[in-house]
Scaffold this motif. Structure first.
Motif, PDB file in Angstrom:
ATOM      1  N   GLY A  22       0.839  -1.202   0.000  1.00  0.00           N
ATOM      2  CA  GLY A  22       0.000   0.000   0.000  1.00  0.00           C
ATOM      3  C   GLY A  22       0.865   1.240   0.000  1.00  0.00           C
ATOM      4  N   CYS A  24       1.729   5.383  -0.650  1.00  0.00           N
ATOM      5  CA  CYS A  24       1.375   6.322  -1.710  1.00  0.00           C
ATOM      6  C   CYS A  24       1.887   5.872  -3.066  1.00  0.00           C
ATOM      7  CB  CYS A  24       1.900   7.715  -1.379  1.00  0.00           C
ATOM      8  SG  CYS A  24       3.685   7.868  -1.474  1.00  0.00           S
TER       9      CYS A  24
ATOM     10  N   GLY B  17       0.127  -1.302  -8.467  1.00  0.00           N
ATOM     11  CA  GLY B  17       0.001  -1.453  -7.027  1.00  0.00           C
ATOM     12  C   GLY B  17      -0.829  -2.696  -6.751  1.00  0.00           C
ATOM     13  N   PRO B  18      -1.028  -3.035  -5.473  1.00  0.00           N
ATOM     14  CA  PRO B  18      -1.753  -4.270  -5.189  1.00  0.00           C
ATOM     15  C   PRO B  18      -3.229  -4.173  -5.566  1.00  0.00           C
ATOM     16  CG  PRO B  18      -1.291  -3.073  -3.164  1.00  0.00           C
ATOM     17  CD  PRO B  18      -0.596  -2.335  -4.255  1.00  0.00           C
ATOM     18  N   HIS B  39      -6.404  -3.736  -1.092  1.00  0.00           N
ATOM     19  CA  HIS B  39      -5.153  -4.256  -0.545  1.00  0.00           C
ATOM     20  C   HIS B  39      -4.185  -3.149  -0.184  1.00  0.00           C
ATOM     21  CE1 HIS B  39      -6.806  -7.778  -2.619  1.00  0.00           C
ATOM     22  NE2 HIS B  39      -6.212  -8.441  -1.650  1.00  0.00           N
ATOM     23  N   ALA B  40      -4.395  -1.952  -0.723  1.00  0.00           N
ATOM     24  CA  ALA B  40      -3.499  -0.834  -0.400  1.00  0.00           C
ATOM     25  C   ALA B  40      -4.117   0.077   0.649  1.00  0.00           C
ATOM     26  CB  ALA B  40      -3.188  -0.034  -1.667  1.00  0.00           C
ATOM     27  N   HIS B  41      -5.202  -0.379   1.280  1.00  0.00           N
ATOM     28  CA  HIS B  41      -5.886   0.477   2.244  1.00  0.00           C
ATOM     29  C   HIS B  41      -5.017   0.686   3.478  1.00  0.00           C
ATOM     30  CE1 HIS B  41      -9.045   2.395   4.429  1.00  0.00           C
ATOM     31  NE2 HIS B  41      -8.998   1.491   5.389  1.00  0.00           N
ATOM     32  N   ARG B  42      -4.909   1.950   3.905  1.00  0.00           N
ATOM     33  CA  ARG B  42      -4.095   2.268   5.081  1.00  0.00           C
ATOM     34  C   ARG B  42      -4.921   2.950   6.157  1.00  0.00           C
ATOM     35  NH1 ARG B  42      -1.733   5.849   1.008  1.00  0.00           N
ATOM     36  NH2 ARG B  42      -3.251   4.722  -0.238  1.00  0.00           N
ATOM     37  N   ARG B  62       0.332  11.803   1.167  1.00  0.00           N
ATOM     38  CA  ARG B  62       0.749  10.430   0.875  1.00  0.00           C
ATOM     39  C   ARG B  62      -0.432   9.524   0.533  1.00  0.00           C
ATOM     40  NH1 ARG B  62       4.517  12.841   3.645  1.00  0.00           N
ATOM     41  NH2 ARG B  62       6.687  12.233   3.379  1.00  0.00           N
ATOM     42  N   ILE B  63      -1.518  10.102   0.071  1.00  0.00           N
ATOM     43  CA  ILE B  63      -2.619   9.272  -0.420  1.00  0.00           C
ATOM     44  C   ILE B  63      -2.206   8.626  -1.735  1.00  0.00           C
ATOM     45  CG2 ILE B  63      -4.929   9.403  -1.433  1.00  0.00           C
ATOM     46  CD1 ILE B  63      -5.602  11.419   0.799  1.00  0.00           C
ATOM     47  N   ASP B  64      -1.632   9.411  -2.613  1.00  0.00           N
ATOM     48  CA  ASP B  64      -1.122   8.866  -3.873  1.00  0.00           C
ATOM     49  C   ASP B  64       0.016   9.755  -4.358  1.00  0.00           C
ATOM     50  OD1 ASP B  64      -0.623   7.803  -6.375  1.00  0.00           O
ATOM     51  OD2 ASP B  64      -2.726   7.417  -6.802  1.00  0.00           O
ATOM     52  N   ALA B  65       1.176   9.137  -4.585  1.00  0.00           N
ATOM     53  CA  ALA B  65       2.341   9.919  -5.017  1.00  0.00           C
ATOM     54  C   ALA B  65       2.128  10.515  -6.404  1.00  0.00           C
ATOM     55  CB  ALA B  65       3.591   9.049  -5.010  1.00  0.00           C
ATOM     56  N   ARG B  66       1.163   9.972  -7.181  1.00  0.00           N
ATOM     57  CA  ARG B  66       0.900  10.524  -8.509  1.00  0.00           C
ATOM     58  C   ARG B  66       0.028  11.773  -8.424  1.00  0.00           C
ATOM     59  NH1 ARG B  66       0.740   5.657  -7.818  1.00  0.00           N
ATOM     60  NH2 ARG B  66       2.003   4.134  -8.933  1.00  0.00           N
ATOM     61  N   SER B 314      -3.213   3.046  -4.918  1.00  0.00           N
ATOM     62  CA  SER B 314      -2.971   3.937  -3.768  1.00  0.00           C
ATOM     63  C   SER B 314      -4.101   4.942  -3.594  1.00  0.00           C
ATOM     64  CB  SER B 314      -1.669   4.693  -3.959  1.00  0.00           C
ATOM     65  OG  SER B 314      -0.614   3.829  -4.211  1.00  0.00           O
TER      66      SER B 314
END
Lengths: 172, 318
Positions: A22, A24, B17-18, B39-42, B62-66, B314
């Motif tokens: 997971g 970012c 990503g996963p 699967h990428a849940h934080r 940091r939710i998504d680097a893109r 992400s």
């Protein structure tokens, strides 16, 4: 650089599976940048997609409760000898998400880690420096069989030191 | 003959990503695609709740680097509106310039990945070089290659480097000069047209759109950087005073542009802390298109389609 390149020629390339957890995805972007400019090939690393073909498992991102079984299965499917590299703050200890209910700590709580590459995210140079360190250590042993003891090398810091964004208000 | 089912992921699922996919295939053609995300849940929202907005800003970046700058900006704008924090116009222009720079880098990243999937290594190399030029310039100007921890409610998280800021227009020039060759290698080259437009026209048309957006974004970024003026006008967040509505409760929405579309954040502040948060990332609707677009494709054409859509788990899972 030339020394590593020469050694890479003498040794067969090692294969590496990149497991993106997971987080970012920043570590994934930086690792992909190494793939795009061919520097991973230059140090003698081959990226593969199947765990059974992999010598190295490069884990980046958080290993959440949702993903842990899949990560353990991937590690189990890899043939001995095998080494695990944790890249980035999330793989190291959950990073900024380490207090989250969905995150099950760093990968070292579950699997033996041979190399840690710190940073949030580590720069491509830092990732490469870390991998080169591990490869040199592996190649210094004549028969790649014994897994090295966990190494925590002092690497050049990434562009920004990792800020602890967890529950403690001391680090932010 | 009945159909077969094929499982993909969650590890190494199409480099997005996963994610877990179940394909129902008829021969080699995809008849149906089922998707299991998460699967990428934080638990980003859960972690942000109860935090000071400045601390939560580190998290939402940091939710998504893109879309790191987009998420930081959308969150910061929501908090600013809810707490009546005024941002100087020059700082706002600089933040918008940063979202444009991020979009340039992300479009180039996706173009590079599509090129690699299609075996167009020349185009992939060009895209990677141009992207790297943007990231290096961003690191010099804003202290981080992906511009994480750069924006904070009230302005910017830290003062940009004046020399780095002054060097940005030269990087935009370099991109403008490098763009025609990339365009030719992706859109005009007959082999590229065949490989990108083989199964479905989607990858080729998306490459064209991304190239157009890069051209457009270059002009926007240049104008916004000129508008931002001298960095002395920027107020670092550490100097920002306490929110005006600190004791009360307020809800607001903030938006920002990312390469995949508009990011928006709804935030509810109570006593100066984040009481509730909702995050919209445009990558989630993009995932939902995958089933429709994948139907009829051969299985081996799926990675190219995913790369061209710019999917990432992400932003979808958070």
């Amino acid at each position: 650089m030339s020394g590593t390149a020469a050694r890479a020629r003498r040794h067969p390339p090692l294969s590496m599976l990149h497991l993106q957890g997971g987080g970012c995805g920043g570590c994934g972007l930086e690792i992909e940048a190494l793939l795009a400019d061919g520097r991973l090939d230059a140090v003698g690393l081959l990226l593969v997609e199947a765990p059974r073909h992999a010598d190295l498992l490069l884990v980046s991102g958080t290993v959440g409760r949702n993903l842990l079984d899949a990560v353990l299965a991937t590690w189990t499917a890899m043939a001995e000898p095998k080494w695990l590299v944790a890249a980035g703050a999330c793989a190291l200890d959950g990073g900024p998400f380490r207090d989250g209910y969905a995150v099950s700590g760093g990968i070292d709580q579950h699997l033996p880690v041979s190399l840690v590459i710190p940073g949030c995210p580590p720069t491509p140079d830092a990732v490469l420096a870390g991998l080169r360190l591990l490869l040199d250590a592996l190649r210094a042993t004549p028969d790649l069989s014994p897994p090295p003891p966990p190494a925590r090398p002092a690497l050049p810091p990434a562009a920004l030191p990792h800020r602890r964004a967890g529950g403690d208000s001391s680090g932010g | 003959m009945g159909a077969f089912q094929l499982g993909i992921g969650p590890v190494q699922a199409l480099a997005c990503g996963p994610a877990q996919l179940r394909l129902t295939v008829d021969g080699e053609r995809i008849r149906r695609l089922e998707l299991l995300l998460g699967h990428a849940h934080r638990g980003v929202v859960g972690l942000a709740r109860g935090r000071d907005p400045q601390a939560a800003a580190v998290l939402v970046g940091r939710i998504d680097a893109r879309a790191a700058v987009a998420h930081q900006c959308a969150f910061a704008r929501a908090v600013e509106a809810a707490s009546a924090l005024a941002v100087p116009p020059g700082t706002e222009a600089l933040r918008r310039a940063m979202t444009e720079l991020e979009q340039l880098a992300v479009h180039l990243h996706h173009l590079g990945r599509v090129s690699r999937c299609a075996g167009l290594h020349g185009a992939a190399g060009r895209a990677a070089l141009l992207r790297e030029a943007v990231l290096v310039a961003c690191a010099e100007a804003f202290g981080h290659r992906l511009m994480l921890d750069a924006v904070a409610p009230g302005g910017l998280a830290r003062l940009p480097d004046p020399a780095g800021l002054a060097a940005l227009p030269a990087v935009l020039d370099r991109l403008r000069n490098g763009l025609p060759a990339l365009r030719r290698a992706l859109l005009d080259d007959p082999a590229a047209v065949r490989r990108l437009g083989g199964g479905t026209p989607e990858p080729w048309t998306r490459c064209r759109t991304r190239l157009e957006r890069i051209g457009h974004g270059l002009g926007l970024a240049r104008g916004l950087l000129a508008e931002a003026g001298e960095p002395v006008a920027i107020r670092p967040a550490s100097a920002s005073t306490a929110p005006a509505k600190e004791t009360g409760t307020a809800e607001e929405i903030g938006t920002a542009e990312s390469a995949g579309g508009t990011v928006w954040h709804w935030v509810r502040l109570e006593a100066g802390l984040v009481a509730a948060l909702h995050v919209h990332d445009p990558v989630l609707p993009a995932w939902s298109m995958l089933d429709e677009l994948a139907r009829g494709l051969a299985v081996e054409e799926l990675p190219l389609l995913c790369a061209s859509l710019g999917l990432s788990s992400s932003g979808a899972d958070q």
